[in-house]
Design a protein around this motif. Structure first.
Motif, PDB file in Angstrom:
ATOM      1  N   CYS A 132     -15.904   2.972   0.321  1.00  0.00           N
ATOM      2  CA  CYS A 132     -14.557   2.474   0.567  1.00  0.00           C
ATOM      3  C   CYS A 132     -14.387   2.152   2.056  1.00  0.00           C
ATOM      4  O   CYS A 132     -15.077   2.713   2.901  1.00  0.00           O
ATOM      5  CB  CYS A 132     -13.503   3.470   0.084  1.00  0.00           C
ATOM      6  SG  CYS A 132     -13.284   4.902   1.129  1.00  0.00           S
ATOM      7  N   LYS A 143      -8.158   2.573  -8.289  1.00  0.00           N
ATOM      8  CA  LYS A 143      -7.348   2.149  -7.153  1.00  0.00           C
ATOM      9  C   LYS A 143      -8.239   1.674  -6.008  1.00  0.00           C
ATOM     10  O   LYS A 143      -9.374   2.150  -5.843  1.00  0.00           O
ATOM     11  CB  LYS A 143      -6.484   3.313  -6.655  1.00  0.00           C
ATOM     12  CG  LYS A 143      -5.572   3.908  -7.706  1.00  0.00           C
ATOM     13  CD  LYS A 143      -4.382   3.016  -7.988  1.00  0.00           C
ATOM     14  CE  LYS A 143      -3.452   3.694  -8.994  1.00  0.00           C
ATOM     15  NZ  LYS A 143      -2.431   2.775  -9.494  1.00  0.00           N
ATOM     16  N   LYS A 144      -7.670   0.782  -5.206  1.00  0.00           N
ATOM     17  CA  LYS A 144      -8.360   0.334  -4.002  1.00  0.00           C
ATOM     18  C   LYS A 144      -7.955   1.279  -2.867  1.00  0.00           C
ATOM     19  O   LYS A 144      -6.812   1.257  -2.412  1.00  0.00           O
ATOM     20  CB  LYS A 144      -7.937  -1.100  -3.692  1.00  0.00           C
ATOM     21  CG  LYS A 144      -9.066  -1.958  -3.216  1.00  0.00           C
ATOM     22  CD  LYS A 144      -8.630  -3.411  -3.143  1.00  0.00           C
ATOM     23  CE  LYS A 144      -9.389  -4.087  -2.018  1.00  0.00           C
ATOM     24  NZ  LYS A 144      -8.890  -5.440  -1.763  1.00  0.00           N
ATOM     25  N   VAL A 145      -8.891   2.111  -2.456  1.00  0.00           N
ATOM     26  CA  VAL A 145      -8.567   3.167  -1.491  1.00  0.00           C
ATOM     27  C   VAL A 145      -9.216   2.875  -0.148  1.00  0.00           C
ATOM     28  O   VAL A 145     -10.328   2.344  -0.089  1.00  0.00           O
ATOM     29  CB  VAL A 145      -9.074   4.539  -2.010  1.00  0.00           C
ATOM     30  CG1 VAL A 145      -8.755   5.650  -1.010  1.00  0.00           C
ATOM     31  CG2 VAL A 145      -8.464   4.854  -3.372  1.00  0.00           C
ATOM     32  N   MET A 146      -8.503   3.182   0.954  1.00  0.00           N
ATOM     33  CA  MET A 146      -9.122   3.115   2.285  1.00  0.00           C
ATOM     34  C   MET A 146      -8.797   4.380   3.075  1.00  0.00           C
ATOM     35  O   MET A 146      -7.831   5.085   2.781  1.00  0.00           O
ATOM     36  CB  MET A 146      -8.629   1.895   3.058  1.00  0.00           C
ATOM     37  CG  MET A 146      -7.197   2.042   3.534  1.00  0.00           C
ATOM     38  SD  MET A 146      -6.673   0.780   4.710  1.00  0.00           S
ATOM     39  CE  MET A 146      -7.480   1.294   6.198  1.00  0.00           C
ATOM     40  N   ASN A 165      -5.464  -6.412   3.176  1.00  0.00           N
ATOM     41  CA  ASN A 165      -6.532  -6.330   2.175  1.00  0.00           C
ATOM     42  C   ASN A 165      -6.076  -5.784   0.825  1.00  0.00           C
ATOM     43  O   ASN A 165      -6.905  -5.346   0.032  1.00  0.00           O
ATOM     44  CB  ASN A 165      -7.687  -5.499   2.723  1.00  0.00           C
ATOM     45  CG  ASN A 165      -8.378  -6.189   3.896  1.00  0.00           C
ATOM     46  OD1 ASN A 165      -9.238  -7.050   3.711  1.00  0.00           O
ATOM     47  ND2 ASN A 165      -7.960  -5.836   5.097  1.00  0.00           N
ATOM     48  N   ASN A 166      -4.778  -5.837   0.604  1.00  0.00           N
ATOM     49  CA  ASN A 166      -4.236  -5.377  -0.676  1.00  0.00           C
ATOM     50  C   ASN A 166      -4.706  -3.996  -1.091  1.00  0.00           C
ATOM     51  O   ASN A 166      -5.146  -3.782  -2.224  1.00  0.00           O
ATOM     52  CB  ASN A 166      -4.572  -6.361  -1.800  1.00  0.00           C
ATOM     53  CG  ASN A 166      -3.889  -7.689  -1.568  1.00  0.00           C
ATOM     54  OD1 ASN A 166      -2.738  -7.717  -1.091  1.00  0.00           O
ATOM     55  ND2 ASN A 166      -4.589  -8.767  -1.851  1.00  0.00           N
ATOM     56  N   ILE A 167      -4.657  -3.099  -0.147  1.00  0.00           N
ATOM     57  CA  ILE A 167      -5.077  -1.727  -0.430  1.00  0.00           C
ATOM     58  C   ILE A 167      -3.989  -1.032  -1.264  1.00  0.00           C
ATOM     59  O   ILE A 167      -2.795  -1.197  -0.998  1.00  0.00           O
ATOM     60  CB  ILE A 167      -5.308  -0.968   0.894  1.00  0.00           C
ATOM     61  CG1 ILE A 167      -6.507  -1.552   1.657  1.00  0.00           C
ATOM     62  CG2 ILE A 167      -5.456   0.532   0.668  1.00  0.00           C
ATOM     63  CD1 ILE A 167      -7.858  -1.327   1.019  1.00  0.00           C
ATOM     64  N   ASP A 168      -4.409  -0.245  -2.258  1.00  0.00           N
ATOM     65  CA  ASP A 168      -3.434   0.519  -3.050  1.00  0.00           C
ATOM     66  C   ASP A 168      -3.077   1.831  -2.361  1.00  0.00           C
ATOM     67  O   ASP A 168      -1.933   2.263  -2.389  1.00  0.00           O
ATOM     68  CB  ASP A 168      -4.008   0.846  -4.437  1.00  0.00           C
ATOM     69  CG  ASP A 168      -4.280  -0.413  -5.246  1.00  0.00           C
ATOM     70  OD1 ASP A 168      -3.416  -1.309  -5.217  1.00  0.00           O
ATOM     71  OD2 ASP A 168      -5.350  -0.487  -5.880  1.00  0.00           O
ATOM     72  N   PRO A 220       0.807  -1.225   0.000  1.00  0.00           N
ATOM     73  CA  PRO A 220       0.000   0.000   0.000  1.00  0.00           C
ATOM     74  C   PRO A 220       0.838   1.272   0.000  1.00  0.00           C
ATOM     75  O   PRO A 220       1.898   1.311   0.619  1.00  0.00           O
ATOM     76  CB  PRO A 220      -0.810  -0.103   1.295  1.00  0.00           C
ATOM     77  CG  PRO A 220      -0.163  -1.138   2.119  1.00  0.00           C
ATOM     78  CD  PRO A 220       0.734  -1.968   1.260  1.00  0.00           C
ATOM     79  N   ILE A 241     -10.221   6.394  -6.554  1.00  0.00           N
ATOM     80  CA  ILE A 241     -11.177   5.310  -6.780  1.00  0.00           C
ATOM     81  C   ILE A 241     -11.594   5.319  -8.254  1.00  0.00           C
ATOM     82  O   ILE A 241     -11.659   4.283  -8.913  1.00  0.00           O
ATOM     83  CB  ILE A 241     -12.413   5.462  -5.849  1.00  0.00           C
ATOM     84  CG1 ILE A 241     -11.999   5.155  -4.405  1.00  0.00           C
ATOM     85  CG2 ILE A 241     -13.545   4.530  -6.290  1.00  0.00           C
ATOM     86  CD1 ILE A 241     -13.032   5.509  -3.359  1.00  0.00           C
TER      87      ILE A 241
END
Lengths: 327, 448
Positions: A177, A150-153, A202-205, A121, A146
Motif C-alpha cells: 500500500c 478498501k484502498k488504504v494508505m 488518489n481516491n484513497i478510502d 478519504p 485492504i
C-alpha cells in the motif's frame, strides 16, 4: 434481569466462531479472573472478612482501579451484612452485576469497524504513549481494511523516533500500500499535509496516520497532536474521522490517565488494547470505560498482521465471568 | 520561644492522655490504610503491598511519636524511610569484566525501551567514561528495529554491529562478541528483541545467547507505567537468565512506577539506571529517595516529620553540650560520645576520598573498636550511681566491676583516668569560652 441471566440468555446455544488465538488470549483472562473467583467461592462455605480480602486481591491484580475495587468490596460487605447474604456464589454474582451491568447496557450500540465517510478519504489518526505498539497496530488495521477491499494508505507521522518511518515503510511494502514519509526530525504536520493531498488525489478510502509516541504529561508534544489535526482538517473537512488511542494491556493505573489526557486534546473515538496475548488481565478495559466512556474497538494479540480482533464487550464479559464450562 | 515550649508541654500531656506518645496497633490503623491505598495506586503489586505494610507495622510498633506530629504522620515517615532503604542498593554500578570486553545484554517486554536505553548507556560510556563501545542489533523480528539501533549508534557516535534479519540472534551475539574481543572494545551492548515472558521459544533464544556469550550484565527494562503483572515478568526473566539488574524507563512520565518497589522487594535486583526522557543524554542513576517520594506521595507529611526530628536532634545536642560545659559530664556521656565516633569510623572509606583528610587505617579503626568494647563492658557493669560518680569507687567495688565484665582493676583505672582527663578538658573549654578567649566561642550552643 441480572447480568448472569442476561449473558446466559444472549449466548445460550450459540457456538461462537472465534479464532484459536482469540480463544487462547481470552482463556488467559479467564484464568486470571473467572477461575480465581470460582476457586475462591469453592474454598469458603460462607463469606467472612478474609473472603472479602481475597476478593479485593483478585480485583486489584486484574488492574481494576484501586478506588473502584475498594468501593465495590465495601458495598458488598455492607450488602452481605444488611441482607445476611453469606453464600460465596451469591456474593460473586452481586459483585459481577455491580461491576458490569452498565457495560452490557452500553455495549450493544458499539460498532467496532471504522465508520467510513460517504465522500472522500476517511482519516484515522493513531496516538499513544511510547512503546505501546502504535505502528504494529496500524499495520494490522491496514491489513484488515485492504482485505475488505478498501484502498488504504499510510502516513508516517512519527518523524522523531529513529527507525519509525522505516518500520512503517517495511509494513507498507509488505501490505503493498502507498505510504507518505517525511524528513527525519521534520514537522509531522507537514507530513500530514502531504498525506492528505495524496489521499484526495488518489481516491484513497482510508488514510491511517502514525504519530510519535508521547507521554501524556508533555504539554508541547500534546499540542503538536492538535496541530496535526488542524492541518488534516484543513485539507479534508471533518477529518480525522476516527482517532484511536493505543494502550498497552500491561499498563497499570496510568492507563486511565493516558486516556484522559489524550481525550482532552483529541476527539477519541476508540481504543485499541495491545499485547493482550501476554498474561493479560485487561482490567484496564473496564477502568477506562468506567471513567471515560470511550469504547475499546480492537484488541491486539500478537506481532503478525492478522493478530487483531474486534473487541466484543459482551463476549469478553461472558468469557471473563462465566468461563467456558458455564457458557 | 516560651509560648512554644508551653504548647509543646500541652501537646505532650495531650498525647500521654490519649496514650499516643508511642505507635500502637490501634493508632496506626488509619495510616496503614492510607499507605496501602497509595502503594496500590502506584501499581505496587498487591502481595508486596501486603508484606511491606506488615513489615512497616512491625518495625513501627512501640516507636516514640515526636512532638508536633500525630501517630499517622509518624508512621508515614517511618514507611518512607523503609521505602528508601528498600529501594536502595549498594551494587548499582556496572560490573565490568576483568579482561576483555564487558558485555551487557538488554532484555524486556516489547516497547519497554531497550533500544533507546542501549543508545543512552553507550553514550554514557563513550563520553563520561571514555570507553570504546560497540552496540549490536539482535532484534530480527520487529521491522526496522536494527535500523533504529543503527541510527541511534550513529547519533551517539559509537560503532554498530549487525548481520541483517535473516540470521539467528544467537549467532549475531557470538559474532559481535568475537569482534569486540578482536578489536579491543571495552563494552559491547546487545539489544535483543522485545518478548513476552510466556513466549517459550523466544525465552529459549535469550537463554542460548546468555550461555554462549556470558554477559557480565543482563539488564531488564521495566516500564514505569507497568501494572500488577510486572513482578511476573521480572520473576520469569530472572529465573531464566539470572538478571543482574533493572533499568526503569519512562520515568519522565507521570506514572508512579510502583513496579520498581515490587521487583526490588521480590527479587532484590538493584535498579541500576533510570530513563528520564527521549534524548540520548536522558539517563540518570536511580535515586531511591526520589522514587520513594514518587511511589508513596505524601511528601509534605514526610518533610513535616523530618523538621520535627531535626528539632529534637538539635535540642538533644544543645542539652548535651550544656551538660558537658558545666562539667556535668558522666561516664555514660563519654560512652555515648565514643559510640558516635565509632559510627563515623564506618565512613572512613568516604574520608579517604576527600583530599587532605588523614586516612583512618583499618588497624586504627580496629583498635578504637576494641577500646570501645572495653569501655562499654566496664560501664555496663557499674551501678547507675557509680556511673555518675566514679570518684567514689573503692578497691572492693572495682573488684566487683572487674569480675562483672571479665577485665582487671588496671583496665578500670585506665578508663577512669581517661574520663577525668576528658572532664578536665571540658571544663577548660568552658573557661575559655566564658573569658572570650576561645576562638569559636560564639558557635557553642551553650554560650548563648
Amino acid at each position: 434481569m441480572g447480568l448472569f441471566a442476561f449473558l446466559k440468555k444472549k449466548f445460550s446455544g450459540k457456538k461462537e466462531e472465534k479464532t484459536e488465538k482469540y480463544e487462547k488470549a481470552m482463556a488467559k483472562s479467564r484464568a486470571a479472573f473467572a477461575d480465581k473467583l470460582e476457586a475462591l467461592s469453592k474454598r469458603y462455605s460462607s463469606v467472612n472478612e478474609e473472603y472479602f480480602e481475597e476478593l479485593e486481591q483478585i480485583l486489584i491484580e486484574a488492574d481494576v482501579g484501586v478506588s473502584l475495587t475498594i468501593k465495590l468490596v465495601e458495598d458488598l460487605l455492607n450488602k452481605s451484612d444488611e441482607e445476611n447474604i453469606k453464600e460465596p456464589e451469591k456474593i460473586n454474582e452481586l459483585l459481577i452485576d455491580e461491576m458490569f451491568v452498565s457495560y452490557v447496557e452500553g455495549g450493544a450500540s458499539i460498532i467496532n469497524e471504522i465508520k467510513f465517510v460517504d465522500e472522500g478519504p476517511t482519516v484515522l489518526l493513531v496516538e499513544g504513549v511510547n512503546g505501546v505498539g502504535k505502528t504494529t497496530s496500524i499495520a494490522k488495521l491496514a491489513h484488515r481494511y485492504i482485505k475488505q477491499g478498501k484502498k488504504v494508505m499510510l502516513v508516517a507521522g512519527d518523524t522523531f523516533r529513529a527507525g519509525a518511518s522505516e518500520q512503517l515503510t517495511i509494513w507498507a511494502n509488505r501490505l503493498n500500500c502507498p505510504i507518505v514519509v517525511g524528513k527525519p526530525g521534520g514537522d509531522p504536520a507537514a507530513v500530514c499535509f502531504d498525506g492528505a493531498r495524496y489521499a484526495k488525489q488518489n481516491n484513497i478510502d482510508l488514510m491511517i496516520v502514525d504519530t510519535a509516541g508521547r507521554l501524556q504529561n508533555k504539554a508541547n508534544l500534546m499540542a503538536e497532536l492538535a496541530k496535526m489535526r488542524r492541518v488534516i482538517e484543513k485539507e479534508i473537512p471533518g477529518a480525522p474521522h476516527e482517532t484511536f488511542l493505543i494502550i498497552d494491556a500491561t499498563t497499570g493505573q496510568n492507563g486511565v490517565e493516558q486516556a484522559k489526557a489524550f481525550k482532552e486534546v483529541s476527539n477519541l473515538t476508540g481504543i485499541v488494547i495491545t499485547k493482550m496475548d501476554g498474561t493479560s488481565k485487561g482490567g484496564i478495559i473496564l477502568s477506562i470505560r468506567d471513567e471515560l466512556g470511550v469504547p475499546v474497538r480492537f484488541i491486539g494479540l500478537g506481532e503478525k498482521m492478522d493478530d487483531l480482533e474486534e473487541f466484543d464487550l459482551d463476549q469478553y464479559l461472558h468469557g471473563l465471568l462465566l468461563g467456558e464450562s458455564n457458557g | 520561644m516560651a509560648f512554644e515550649s508551653l504548647s509543646e508541654k500541652f501537646q505532650s500531656i495531650f498525647k500521654k492522655m490519649k496514650k499516643e506518645d508511642k505507635l500502637t496497633e490501634a493508632n496506626m490503623t488509619a495510616a496503614i490504610k492510607e499507605i496501602r491505598i497509595a502503594l496500590l495506586e502506584a501499581d505496587v503489586n498487591y502481595k508486596v503491598v501486603k508484606a511491606f505494610t506488615e513489615d512497616v507495622k512491625e518495625k513501627a510498633l512501640g516507636q516514640d511519636v515526636l512532638l508536633k506530629v500525630n501517630p499517622s504522620e509518624m508512621l508515614i515517615k517511618i514507611c518512607h524511610d523503609e521505602l528508601v532503604e528498600l529501594l536502595g542498593a549498594d551494587n548499582t554500578a556496572i560490573n565490568y569484566a576483568k579482561g576483555g570486553p564487558t558485555v551487557i545484554m538488554m532484555v524486556g517486554l516489547q516497547g519497554s525501551g531497550k533500544t533507546t536505553t542501549t543508545g543512552k548507556i553507550a553514550l554514557l560510556h563513550k563520553n563520561k567514561l571514555n570507553k570504546k563501545v560497540l552496540v549490536a542489533g539482535l532484534d530480527v523480528y520487529r521491522p526496522a528495529a536494527i535500523d533504529q539501533l543503527g541510527q541511534i549508534a550513529e547519533q551517539v557516535g559509537v560503532d554498530f554491529f549487525q548481520m541483517g534479519t535473516d540470521v539467528d540472534p544467537v549467532i549475531i551475539a557470538e559474532k559481535a562478541k568475537e569482534k569486540a574481543v578482536a578489536e579491543h572494545y571495552d563494552l559491547l551492548i546487545l539489544d535483543t528483541a522485545g518478548r513476552l515472558q510466556i513466549d517459550e521459544k523466544l525465552m529459549d533464544e535469550l537463554k542460548n545467547i546468555n550461555k554462549k556469550v556470558h554477559p557480565e550484565e543482563v539488564l531488564l527494562l521495566v516500564d514505569a507505567m507497568a501494572g500488577q503483572d510486572a513482578v511476573n515478568v521480572a520473576n520469569v526473566f530472572n529465573a531464566d537468565l539470572r538478571l543482574t539488574g533493572v533499568v526503569m524507563s519512562k520515568l519522565d512520565g507521570d506514572a508512579k512506577g510502583g513496579a520498581a518497589l515490587s521487583i526490588k522487594y521480590l527479587t532484590g535486583l538493584p535498579i541500576k539506571f533510570a530513563g528520564v526522557g527521549e534524548k540520548m543524554e536522558a539517563l540518570d542513576i536511580f535515586y531511591p529517595d526520589r522514587m520513594a517520594d514518587r511511589i508513596l506521595g505524601m511528601g509534605d507529611i514526610v518533610s513535616l516529620v523530618e523538621k520535627a526530628q531535626e528539632v529534637v536532634d538539635q535540642k538533644t545536642a544543645e542539652r548535651e553540650a550544656n551538660k558537658m560545659m558545666k562539667g556535668d559530664f558522666t561516664l555514660e556521656d563519654m560512652l555515648k560520645q565514643m559510640k558516635m565516633i565509632k559510627k563515623m569510623g564506618s565512613i572512613s572509606s568516604i574520608a579517604k576520598m576527600i583530599p587532605g583528610m588523614p586516612n583512618i587505617t583499618d588497624e586504627q579503626q580496629a583498635k578504637a573498636e576494641k577500646e570501645l568494647k572495653i569501655f562499654e563492658a566496664i560501664i555496663n557493669s557499674m551501678t547507675p550511681y557509680e556511673r555518675r560518680h566514679p570518684e567514689i569507687l573503692k578497691y572492693s567495688q572495682k573488684n566487683r566491676i572487674a569480675k562483672g565484665c571479665g577485665l582487671t582493676n588496671a583496665d578500670i583505672n585506665r578508663v577512669i583516668r581517661r574520663f577525668e582527663q576528658s572532664k578536665e578538658t571540658m571544663k577548660q573549654l568552658n573557661r575559655y569560652q566564658k573569658s572570650g578567649k576561645f576562638p569559636n566561642g560564639g558557635g557553642f550552643p551553650g554560650g548563648k
